[in-house]
Structure formats: structure tokens, C-alpha cells
Design a protein around this motif. Structure first.
Motif, mmCIF file in Angstrom:
data_model
loop_
_atom_site.group_PDB
_atom_site.id
_atom_site.type_symbol
_atom_site.label_atom_id
_atom_site.label_comp_id
_atom_site.label_asym_id
_atom_site.label_seq_id
_atom_site.Cartn_x
_atom_site.Cartn_y
_atom_site.Cartn_z
ATOM 1 N N HIS A 96 0.825 -1.207 0.000
ATOM 2 C CA HIS A 96 0.000 0.000 0.000
ATOM 3 C C HIS A 96 0.862 1.263 0.000
ATOM 4 N N HIS A 97 2.187 1.079 0.046
ATOM 5 C CA HIS A 97 3.104 2.213 0.059
ATOM 6 C C HIS A 97 4.060 2.201 -1.133
ATOM 7 N N SER A 98 3.954 1.211 -1.995
ATOM 8 C CA SER A 98 4.872 1.149 -3.134
ATOM 9 C C SER A 98 4.336 0.193 -4.191
ATOM 10 N N ASP A 99 4.834 0.387 -5.416
ATOM 11 C CA ASP A 99 4.597 -0.593 -6.457
ATOM 12 C C ASP A 99 5.945 -1.221 -6.809
ATOM 13 N N LYS A 100 6.046 -1.889 -7.933
ATOM 14 C CA LYS A 100 7.287 -2.597 -8.252
ATOM 15 C C LYS A 100 8.451 -1.652 -8.531
ATOM 16 N N LYS A 101 8.140 -0.409 -8.931
ATOM 17 C CA LYS A 101 9.203 0.514 -9.323
ATOM 18 C C LYS A 101 9.308 1.735 -8.424
ATOM 19 N N ASN A 102 8.183 2.183 -7.873
ATOM 20 C CA ASN A 102 8.186 3.461 -7.158
ATOM 21 C C ASN A 102 7.551 3.349 -5.775
ATOM 22 N N GLY A 103 8.149 4.074 -4.831
ATOM 23 C CA GLY A 103 7.507 4.209 -3.537
ATOM 24 C C GLY A 103 6.441 5.285 -3.616
ATOM 25 N N ASP A 114 -3.913 -3.940 10.108
ATOM 26 C CA ASP A 114 -3.531 -4.932 11.117
ATOM 27 C C ASP A 114 -3.527 -4.356 12.527
ATOM 28 N N GLY A 115 -4.064 -3.173 12.691
ATOM 29 C CA GLY A 115 -4.110 -2.553 14.006
ATOM 30 C C GLY A 115 -4.375 -1.066 13.884
ATOM 31 N N THR A 116 -4.796 -0.448 14.969
ATOM 32 C CA THR A 116 -5.099 0.978 14.958
ATOM 33 C C THR A 116 -3.882 1.790 14.530
ATOM 34 N N HIS A 117 -4.049 2.576 13.474
ATOM 35 C CA HIS A 117 -2.967 3.441 12.997
ATOM 36 C C HIS A 117 -3.546 4.414 11.970
ATOM 37 N N LEU A 118 -2.723 5.356 11.523
ATOM 38 C CA LEU A 118 -3.121 6.318 10.492
ATOM 39 C C LEU A 118 -2.203 6.196 9.288
ATOM 40 N N HIS A 119 -2.801 6.010 8.126
ATOM 41 C CA HIS A 119 -2.076 6.063 6.859
ATOM 42 C C HIS A 119 -2.239 7.483 6.326
ATOM 43 N N PHE A 120 -1.119 8.193 6.183
ATOM 44 C CA PHE A 120 -1.128 9.582 5.717
ATOM 45 C C PHE A 120 -0.370 9.646 4.401
ATOM 46 N N GLN A 121 -1.017 10.205 3.362
ATOM 47 C CA GLN A 121 -0.431 10.198 2.026
ATOM 48 C C GLN A 121 -0.574 11.557 1.358
ATOM 49 N N VAL A 122 0.485 11.977 0.675
ATOM 50 C CA VAL A 122 0.490 13.234 -0.068
ATOM 51 C C VAL A 122 0.519 12.915 -1.557
ATOM 52 N N SER A 123 -0.339 13.597 -2.330
ATOM 53 C CA SER A 123 -0.395 13.379 -3.777
ATOM 54 C C SER A 123 -0.337 14.707 -4.512
ATOM 55 N N TYR A 124 0.093 14.618 -5.767
ATOM 56 C CA TYR A 124 0.091 15.785 -6.657
ATOM 57 C C TYR A 124 -0.658 15.406 -7.928
ATOM 58 N N LYS A 125 -1.757 16.106 -8.187
ATOM 59 C CA LYS A 125 -2.625 15.838 -9.341
ATOM 60 C C LYS A 125 -2.985 14.360 -9.428
ATOM 61 N N GLY A 126 -3.288 13.781 -8.270
ATOM 62 C CA GLY A 126 -3.748 12.396 -8.206
ATOM 63 C C GLY A 126 -2.656 11.358 -8.139
ATOM 64 N N GLY A 127 -1.410 11.781 -8.296
ATOM 65 C CA GLY A 127 -0.291 10.844 -8.263
ATOM 66 C C GLY A 127 0.517 10.967 -6.987
ATOM 67 N N SER A 128 1.040 9.842 -6.506
ATOM 68 C CA SER A 128 1.800 9.857 -5.259
ATOM 69 C C SER A 128 3.121 9.105 -5.367
ATOM 70 N N ARG A 129 3.535 8.795 -6.584
ATOM 71 C CA ARG A 129 4.749 8.007 -6.764
ATOM 72 C C ARG A 129 6.007 8.853 -6.586
ATOM 73 N N SER A 130 7.063 8.182 -6.167
ATOM 74 C CA SER A 130 8.297 8.877 -5.811
ATOM 75 C C SER A 130 9.007 9.511 -7.001
ATOM 76 N N ASN A 131 8.592 9.191 -8.220
ATOM 77 C CA ASN A 131 9.234 9.808 -9.381
ATOM 78 C C ASN A 131 8.600 11.142 -9.770
#
Length: 215
Positions: free
Chosen positions: A60-67, A165-182
Motif C-alpha cells: 500500500h506504500h509502493s509498487d514494483k518501481k516506485n515508492g 492490522d491494528g489501529t494506525h493512520l495512513h497519511f499520504q500526499v499526492s500531486y494531481k492524483g499521483g503519489s509516486r516517488s518519481n
């Protein structure tokens, strides 16, 4: 004016304009704070790119090429040398705050439960930037679509809904719908003045995010 002089002037003007527009783009990036209450250092469970421990990567934090520009935050705080588990497996005990000013564009309050539908909030901060808050406690949302929110405003409670798998917060930043590290627009994004990509699994980070004063 000679041809060489004209070329030099044009080069200087171009450099000046590039600096101005480059600064404008930088100034248009939101200044984010941790989406959790101030006064504590909060523990990162999963860092940008999906690393959640030794040889552990979260899909949920990366794909095969990009975080992805996303981190998971536990309900674990550090004050001085004391480490405390705020919510011992329970939901609805930790406020989730807006990381910056914006407008709510997505809000799912119910029905949601663990391993089922996920409760979430998405905030539009303008200029293409959005933040996403996942695994929120069911029926805990304090906002709805169309609401304007200010940095530090309570939007929901930390929970354990969806694929969690337990109480936590997933926080994500995106730009124009994309969030990949590239995406170059995300590489200099900071959280509490620290580049989001520099947050490390297992480390604690201090929140300075406080409830906004009434207008």
C-alpha cells in the motif's frame, strides 16, 4: 548593442524569470504538519516506499518501481524518555488533524470495519496537492465533503478500518492524483520541516500541529 551583448542580456533575463517562476512554484506547495496532536513525538511504522521493518515492504506504500509518498503512524508517543501506547488496540482515542488548510473532497464515515470498507478523508490543498487519511474510526468524522478546514482542525479519529492490522493512520500526499516517488513536485514536500521521504520506520517525530484559533 552587439549581438553578443544582446545574447547575454536575454540569458540574464531568462535566468531571472526562471528564478521567479521557480520560487512561485515552491511557494505554492503546502506547508504540512503532522496530522496528529502536538506535544508528543509520534512513531512511524511504515515509511515512504513501504519499508515497515527489516526486509519488509508494504504494497500500500509502493509498487514494483516506485515508492508512494505515504507513511503510517502508530498511536505510540514519546515524551522525554517515556514511550506510551495511547490506544491499546482501541479506536477513536487519537485525534486526526488536517495537515494543512484545504477543502474536504472525499469523506467516508460509514459503513466501514476492519478488513472491510475503509473510512477515510481526502483534503484538497490547492495547486494540485491533496492529502489522504485512511483507516479512520467508523462514524468518527467531524467533517463532510465541501467543508473548508484549517491546519490543526480535528477531522476524525484514528482507527482500524479497511485493510489494517491494528489501529494506525495512513497519511499520504499526492500531486494531481499521483503519489509516486518519481514525481518531482513531491520530492521536496516536507512534514514538520523534514522531507517526507526522510521519515524513518521506528523513529519518533514531534508534532507542532495545534487546533486553529477561531476566525
Amino acid at each position: 548593442m552587439s549581438r553578443n551583448n544582446r545574447a547575454q542580456v536575454l540569458l540574464l533575463v531568462s535566468f531571472f524569470l526562471l528564478n521567479i517562476f521557480g520560487q512561485a512554484r515552491a511557494d505554492n506547495k503546502p506547508v504540512f504538519k503532522l496530522p496528529l496532536p502536538a506535544g508528543f513525538a509520534w512513531r512511524v511504522h511504515t515509511m515512504v516506499g513501504g519499508k515497515c521493518g527489516r526486509k519488509c515492504y508494504n504494497r500500500h506504500h509502493s509498487d514494483k518501481k516506485n515508492g508512494y509518498y505515504a507513511i503510517d503512524l502508530n498511536p505510540i508517543v514519546k515524551s522525554g524518555n517515556e514511550i506510551t501506547l495511547v490506544a491499546d488496540g482501541e479506536e477513536g482515542m487519537v485525534d486526526v488533524l488536517a495537515a494543512a488548510d484545504g477543502i474536504i473532497i472525499e469523506a467516508v464515515s460509514a459503513p466501514c470495519h476492519n478488513r472491510g470498507p475503509i473510512c477515510k478523508v481526502v483534503i484538497d490543498h490547492g495547486n494540485g496537492y491533496t492529502t489522504t487519511y485512511l483507516h479512520l474510526a467508523e462514524n468518527s468524522l467531524a467533517v463532510e465533503v465541501g467543508d473548508k478546514v484549517r491546519q490543526g482542525q480535528v477531522i476524525a479519529e484514528m482507527g482500524n478500518t479497511g485493510p489494517s492490522d491494528g489501529t494506525h493512520l495512513h497519511f499520504q500526499v499526492s500531486y494531481k492524483g499521483g503519489s509516486r516517488s518519481n514525481l518531482s513536485e513531491l520530492k521536496s514536500i516536507t512534514l514538520e520541516g523534514i522531507r517526507l521521504s526522510d521519515f524513518q520506520t521506528g523513529s519518533f517525530y514531534i508534532s507542532t500541529n495545534v487546533s486553529p484559533q477561531p476566525l
